[in-house]
Design a protein around this motif. Structure first.
Motif: not given
Length: 91
Positions: A25-29, A37, A39, A41
């Protein structure tokens, strides 16, 4: 037989890469740290793929050990020659 073992390893690596990238996922932490948080992963696919890597290494080790044993017993690692020798010994 070496080609078959290498092919199995390539397929195993492809499966691991597929499962790791399908979860991207783009921008997942990473789910580590302090604070809330939004977003994050999912760590489950990575954990499962680590297990798959360990199993793949074990399968490769057993395959290579079997290959060495077959080569010592029959004197060949070629599938066709091995089948011929097995038929000769069996009859």
């Amino acid at each position: 037989m070496i080609k078959a073992i290498i092919s199995i390893e390539i397929m195993q690596s492809a499966i691991v890469l597929f499962f790791v990238t399908i979860n991207f996922q783009v921008g997942a932490q990473p789910p580590i740290g302090v604070g809330h948080q939004t977003n994050v992963s999912d760590p489950l696919p990575q954990a499962l793929m680590l297990t798959a890597i360990v199993i793949g290494v074990a399968v490769t080790a057993v395959s290579l050990a079997m290959l060495i044993a077959i080569q010592h017993k029959y004197g060949t690692t070629d599938w066709q020659e091995l089948i011929k020798k097995r038929r000769e010994l069996g009859s």
